[in-house]
Motif scaffolding. Structure first.
Motif, PDB file in Angstrom:
ATOM      1  N   SER A  41       0.829  -1.207   0.000  1.00  0.00           N
ATOM      2  CA  SER A  41       0.000   0.000   0.000  1.00  0.00           C
ATOM      3  C   SER A  41       0.857   1.247   0.000  1.00  0.00           C
ATOM      4  CB  SER A  41      -0.924  -0.002   1.225  1.00  0.00           C
ATOM      5  OG  SER A  41      -1.703   1.173   1.265  1.00  0.00           O
ATOM      6  N   LEU A  42       1.903   1.280   0.825  1.00  0.00           N
ATOM      7  CA  LEU A  42       2.729   2.483   0.862  1.00  0.00           C
ATOM      8  C   LEU A  42       3.548   2.626  -0.414  1.00  0.00           C
ATOM      9  CD1 LEU A  42       6.089   2.620   1.660  1.00  0.00           C
ATOM     10  CD2 LEU A  42       5.244   1.295   3.575  1.00  0.00           C
ATOM     11  N   CYS A  43       3.985   1.489  -0.990  1.00  0.00           N
ATOM     12  CA  CYS A  43       4.800   1.554  -2.206  1.00  0.00           C
ATOM     13  C   CYS A  43       3.985   1.898  -3.444  1.00  0.00           C
ATOM     14  CB  CYS A  43       5.545   0.236  -2.403  1.00  0.00           C
ATOM     15  SG  CYS A  43       6.885  -0.027  -1.221  1.00  0.00           S
ATOM     16  N   ALA A  50       8.240   9.818  -0.820  1.00  0.00           N
ATOM     17  CA  ALA A  50       8.182  10.637   0.389  1.00  0.00           C
ATOM     18  C   ALA A  50       7.833   9.802   1.616  1.00  0.00           C
ATOM     19  CB  ALA A  50       7.165  11.769   0.211  1.00  0.00           C
ATOM     20  N   LEU A  51       6.958   8.824   1.449  1.00  0.00           N
ATOM     21  CA  LEU A  51       6.589   7.964   2.572  1.00  0.00           C
ATOM     22  C   LEU A  51       7.785   7.125   3.037  1.00  0.00           C
ATOM     23  CD1 LEU A  51       3.051   6.716   1.456  1.00  0.00           C
ATOM     24  CD2 LEU A  51       3.583   8.408   3.228  1.00  0.00           C
ATOM     25  N   LEU A  52       8.566   6.612   2.094  1.00  0.00           N
ATOM     26  CA  LEU A  52       9.743   5.824   2.450  1.00  0.00           C
ATOM     27  C   LEU A  52      10.789   6.671   3.168  1.00  0.00           C
ATOM     28  CD1 LEU A  52      10.093   3.682  -0.792  1.00  0.00           C
ATOM     29  CD2 LEU A  52       9.617   2.792   1.506  1.00  0.00           C
ATOM     30  N   ALA A  53      10.760   7.963   2.934  1.00  0.00           N
ATOM     31  CA  ALA A  53      11.728   8.864   3.570  1.00  0.00           C
ATOM     32  C   ALA A  53      11.223   9.417   4.902  1.00  0.00           C
ATOM     33  CB  ALA A  53      12.055  10.018   2.625  1.00  0.00           C
ATOM     34  N   ARG A  54      10.006   9.080   5.299  1.00  0.00           N
ATOM     35  CA  ARG A  54       9.475   9.584   6.571  1.00  0.00           C
ATOM     36  C   ARG A  54      10.285   9.069   7.752  1.00  0.00           C
ATOM     37  NH1 ARG A  54       2.903   9.715   7.241  1.00  0.00           N
ATOM     38  NH2 ARG A  54       2.476  11.286   5.652  1.00  0.00           N
ATOM     39  N   PRO A  55      10.439   9.896   8.790  1.00  0.00           N
ATOM     40  CA  PRO A  55      11.115   9.418  10.000  1.00  0.00           C
ATOM     41  C   PRO A  55      10.229   8.441  10.764  1.00  0.00           C
ATOM     42  CG  PRO A  55      10.221  11.616  10.356  1.00  0.00           C
ATOM     43  CD  PRO A  55      10.007  11.306   8.902  1.00  0.00           C
ATOM     44  N   ARG A  57       9.881   6.391  14.866  1.00  0.00           N
ATOM     45  CA  ARG A  57      10.237   6.596  16.271  1.00  0.00           C
ATOM     46  C   ARG A  57      11.443   5.764  16.679  1.00  0.00           C
ATOM     47  NH1 ARG A  57       4.539   3.973  18.451  1.00  0.00           N
ATOM     48  NH2 ARG A  57       4.902   1.817  17.812  1.00  0.00           N
ATOM     49  N   LEU A  58      12.155   5.213  15.703  1.00  0.00           N
ATOM     50  CA  LEU A  58      13.303   4.333  15.961  1.00  0.00           C
ATOM     51  C   LEU A  58      14.611   5.053  15.648  1.00  0.00           C
ATOM     52  CD1 LEU A  58      11.811   1.077  14.438  1.00  0.00           C
ATOM     53  CD2 LEU A  58      11.885   1.751  16.839  1.00  0.00           C
ATOM     54  N   GLY A  59      14.850   6.129  16.344  1.00  0.00           N
ATOM     55  CA  GLY A  59      16.102   6.856  16.162  1.00  0.00           C
ATOM     56  C   GLY A  59      16.224   7.425  14.767  1.00  0.00           C
ATOM     57  N   GLY A  60      17.318   7.060  14.081  1.00  0.00           N
ATOM     58  CA  GLY A  60      17.558   7.607  12.748  1.00  0.00           C
ATOM     59  C   GLY A  60      16.942   6.806  11.619  1.00  0.00           C
ATOM     60  N   TRP A  61      16.183   5.762  11.924  1.00  0.00           N
ATOM     61  CA  TRP A  61      15.572   4.977  10.858  1.00  0.00           C
ATOM     62  C   TRP A  61      14.436   5.730  10.208  1.00  0.00           C
ATOM     63  CZ3 TRP A  61      14.773  -0.803  12.638  1.00  0.00           C
ATOM     64  CH2 TRP A  61      16.039  -1.377  12.883  1.00  0.00           C
ATOM     65  N   ARG A  62      14.440   5.708   8.864  1.00  0.00           N
ATOM     66  CA  ARG A  62      13.280   6.150   8.091  1.00  0.00           C
ATOM     67  C   ARG A  62      12.378   4.934   7.843  1.00  0.00           C
ATOM     68  NH1 ARG A  62      16.457   7.666   2.949  1.00  0.00           N
ATOM     69  NH2 ARG A  62      17.333   5.665   3.594  1.00  0.00           N
ATOM     70  N   VAL A  63      11.264   5.165   7.179  1.00  0.00           N
ATOM     71  CA  VAL A  63      10.383   4.051   6.841  1.00  0.00           C
ATOM     72  C   VAL A  63      11.134   3.037   5.977  1.00  0.00           C
ATOM     73  CG1 VAL A  63       8.316   3.406   5.510  1.00  0.00           C
ATOM     74  CG2 VAL A  63       8.220   5.332   7.117  1.00  0.00           C
ATOM     75  N   ARG A  64      12.015   3.498   5.109  1.00  0.00           N
ATOM     76  CA  ARG A  64      12.789   2.574   4.267  1.00  0.00           C
ATOM     77  C   ARG A  64      13.604   1.606   5.136  1.00  0.00           C
ATOM     78  NH1 ARG A  64      14.373   2.640  -1.076  1.00  0.00           N
ATOM     79  NH2 ARG A  64      13.645   4.795  -1.346  1.00  0.00           N
ATOM     80  N   GLU A  65      14.290   2.120   6.162  1.00  0.00           N
ATOM     81  CA  GLU A  65      15.056   1.242   7.046  1.00  0.00           C
ATOM     82  C   GLU A  65      14.140   0.300   7.819  1.00  0.00           C
ATOM     83  OE1 GLU A  65      17.803   4.107   5.700  1.00  0.00           O
ATOM     84  OE2 GLU A  65      15.949   4.556   6.766  1.00  0.00           O
ATOM     85  N   LEU A  66      12.993   0.795   8.230  1.00  0.00           N
ATOM     86  CA  LEU A  66      12.052  -0.049   8.968  1.00  0.00           C
ATOM     87  C   LEU A  66      11.561  -1.201   8.103  1.00  0.00           C
ATOM     88  CD1 LEU A  66      10.249  -0.769  11.332  1.00  0.00           C
ATOM     89  CD2 LEU A  66       8.687   1.076  10.636  1.00  0.00           C
ATOM     90  N   ALA A 180       2.830   1.624  11.422  1.00  0.00           N
ATOM     91  CA  ALA A 180       1.563   2.347  11.522  1.00  0.00           C
ATOM     92  C   ALA A 180       1.776   3.740  12.092  1.00  0.00           C
ATOM     93  CB  ALA A 180       0.589   1.556  12.396  1.00  0.00           C
ATOM     94  N   ASP A 181       2.629   3.836  13.113  1.00  0.00           N
ATOM     95  CA  ASP A 181       2.905   5.132  13.724  1.00  0.00           C
ATOM     96  C   ASP A 181       3.570   6.083  12.724  1.00  0.00           C
ATOM     97  OD1 ASP A 181       3.356   6.823  16.326  1.00  0.00           O
ATOM     98  OD2 ASP A 181       5.342   6.683  15.397  1.00  0.00           O
ATOM     99  N   ALA A 182       4.534   5.581  11.966  1.00  0.00           N
ATOM    100  CA  ALA A 182       5.259   6.428  11.020  1.00  0.00           C
ATOM    101  C   ALA A 182       4.369   6.902   9.881  1.00  0.00           C
ATOM    102  CB  ALA A 182       6.458   5.668  10.461  1.00  0.00           C
ATOM    103  N   LEU A 183       3.454   6.050   9.446  1.00  0.00           N
ATOM    104  CA  LEU A 183       2.607   6.384   8.302  1.00  0.00           C
ATOM    105  C   LEU A 183       1.309   7.064   8.715  1.00  0.00           C
ATOM    106  CD1 LEU A 183       3.025   3.106   6.205  1.00  0.00           C
ATOM    107  CD2 LEU A 183       4.222   5.292   5.906  1.00  0.00           C
ATOM    108  N   GLY A 184       1.018   7.075  10.024  1.00  0.00           N
ATOM    109  CA  GLY A 184      -0.232   7.673  10.487  1.00  0.00           C
ATOM    110  C   GLY A 184      -1.444   6.891  10.032  1.00  0.00           C
ATOM    111  N   THR A 185      -1.303   5.578   9.978  1.00  0.00           N
ATOM    112  CA  THR A 185      -2.394   4.728   9.517  1.00  0.00           C
ATOM    113  C   THR A 185      -2.539   3.550  10.466  1.00  0.00           C
ATOM    114  OG1 THR A 185      -3.266   3.542   7.598  1.00  0.00           O
ATOM    115  CG2 THR A 185      -0.915   3.312   8.027  1.00  0.00           C
ATOM    116  N   GLU A 186      -3.379   2.605  10.144  1.00  0.00           N
ATOM    117  CA  GLU A 186      -3.585   1.434  10.981  1.00  0.00           C
ATOM    118  C   GLU A 186      -3.007   0.204  10.299  1.00  0.00           C
ATOM    119  OE1 GLU A 186      -7.204  -1.191  13.056  1.00  0.00           O
ATOM    120  OE2 GLU A 186      -7.653   0.668  11.968  1.00  0.00           O
ATOM    121  N   VAL A 187      -2.309  -0.614  11.082  1.00  0.00           N
ATOM    122  CA  VAL A 187      -1.851  -1.919  10.616  1.00  0.00           C
ATOM    123  C   VAL A 187      -2.515  -2.945  11.525  1.00  0.00           C
ATOM    124  CG1 VAL A 187       0.118  -3.457  10.302  1.00  0.00           C
ATOM    125  CG2 VAL A 187       0.350  -1.033   9.753  1.00  0.00           C
ATOM    126  N   PRO A 188      -3.569  -3.604  11.070  1.00  0.00           N
ATOM    127  CA  PRO A 188      -4.314  -4.518  11.940  1.00  0.00           C
ATOM    128  C   PRO A 188      -3.530  -5.802  12.202  1.00  0.00           C
ATOM    129  CG  PRO A 188      -5.170  -4.625   9.708  1.00  0.00           C
ATOM    130  CD  PRO A 188      -4.137  -3.547   9.710  1.00  0.00           C
TER     131      PRO A 188
END
Length: 284
Positions: A41-43, A50-55, A57-66, A180-188
């Motif tokens: 969905s995000l890809c 831009a979503l992959l580059a979002r920060p 809550r895991l330090g310096g990880w972006r969504v791409r690293e996550l 879910a937190d990084a994207l502001g969405t829900e992951v059930p």
């Protein structure tokens, strides 16, 4: 590779909880598909770069690293199944694995950044395809038959395959919540995956702070007693902590603070020994 000797298996806490292997496999397969849907969905989003580059809550990880780390979590079993485990080696329990994660943050970070720059370093389509590769490898492994005593090496020591798959449930739930937190969405989350994660983290607290003076309640999945002091035997315990599964998971993994959850009424604590903040997080 012959099944490992389980006679010297490491155990922590008053009693080791058992997890049904079939239910664990089904839950991990379901949770893998939950994450696949989220990654696709995000890809597929017009703003995927831009979503992959979002920060996060895991330090310096972006969504791409996550996402790269989630791929690593999924294909660890297929990549390491069949590797040699020393005969007679003490096998790590799931709760000891949780405690062991406190020692590996730097190594994990380095590996994730390499993966994010290489396998997951391309455009959104490549990210989704690489995640599919990892997910499909794991799903094929889950569909295979394995000996009950089969063990594999892990970062912290050898584990039974059936126990290590429980840690994959924990990782996919915890990092699914991070996504879910990084994207502001829900992951059930799959219900069984959420239940196993809740129980494992509660058991880890009980192993790290053994005792019976505080009762931790996480309905509907877990109740454990912990913290040295007078042991409760009947009636209402004098020290009770209660919260819901996701707030507990965030507390236990350092994603949320004790005072923060008290302030928003996602946590209740009664009794003079009920403040567990000094014992958290239980996982690194």
């Amino acid at each position: 590779m012959p099944p490992a000797d389980t006679s010297s298996r490491e155990r922590k806490g008053p009693r080791a909880r058992s997890y049904d292997p079939a239910r664990t496999r089904a839950a991990l397969a379901a949770q893998t598909e939950v994450l696949r849907t989220a990654v696709h969905s995000l890809c597929a989003d017009d703003a995927a770069e831009a979503l992959l580059a979002r920060p996060t809550r895991l330090g310096g990880w972006r969504v791409r690293e996550l996402v790269a780390h989630l791929g690593f979590v999924l294909d660890w079993v297929p990549r390491n199944l069949g590797a040699d485990v020393p005969a007679g080696a003490a096998l790590l329990s799931p709760t000891a694995w949780v405690t062991g994660t406190r020692t590996a943050a730097a190594d994990i970070d380095e590996g994730v950044r390499e993966s994010a720059a290489e396998a997951f370093g391309g455009g959104p389509g490549q990210v989704a395809a690489e995640f599919d590769r990892a997910a499909d490898l794991l799903l094929r492994t889950l569909a295979e038959e394995h000996a009950a005593g089969l063990a594999l090496p892990t970062r912290y020591g050898p584990m039974l395959l059936s126990d290590f798959l429980v840690t994959r449930l924990l990782e996919t739930v915890v990092h699914g919540d991070d996504l879910a937190d990084a994207l502001g969405t829900e992951v059930p989350h799959d219900r069984q995956a959420l239940a196993a994660t809740t129980r494992l983290l509660a058991d880890a607290l009980a192993a790290q702070a053994p005792g019976g003076s505080v009762e931790l309640r996480i309905p509907p999945f877990a109740v454990v007693q912990c913290v040295a002091g007078p042991r409760h035997t009947r009636g209402t315990p004098p020290n009770v902590v209660e919260t819901a599964p996701l707030p507990w998971i965030r507390l236990a993994t350092g994603r949320a603070a004790w005072a923060e959850l008290l302030d928003v009424a996602q946590l209740t604590a009664s009794g003079e020994r009920s403040d567990l903040s000094s014992l958290l997080p239980v996982m690194g």
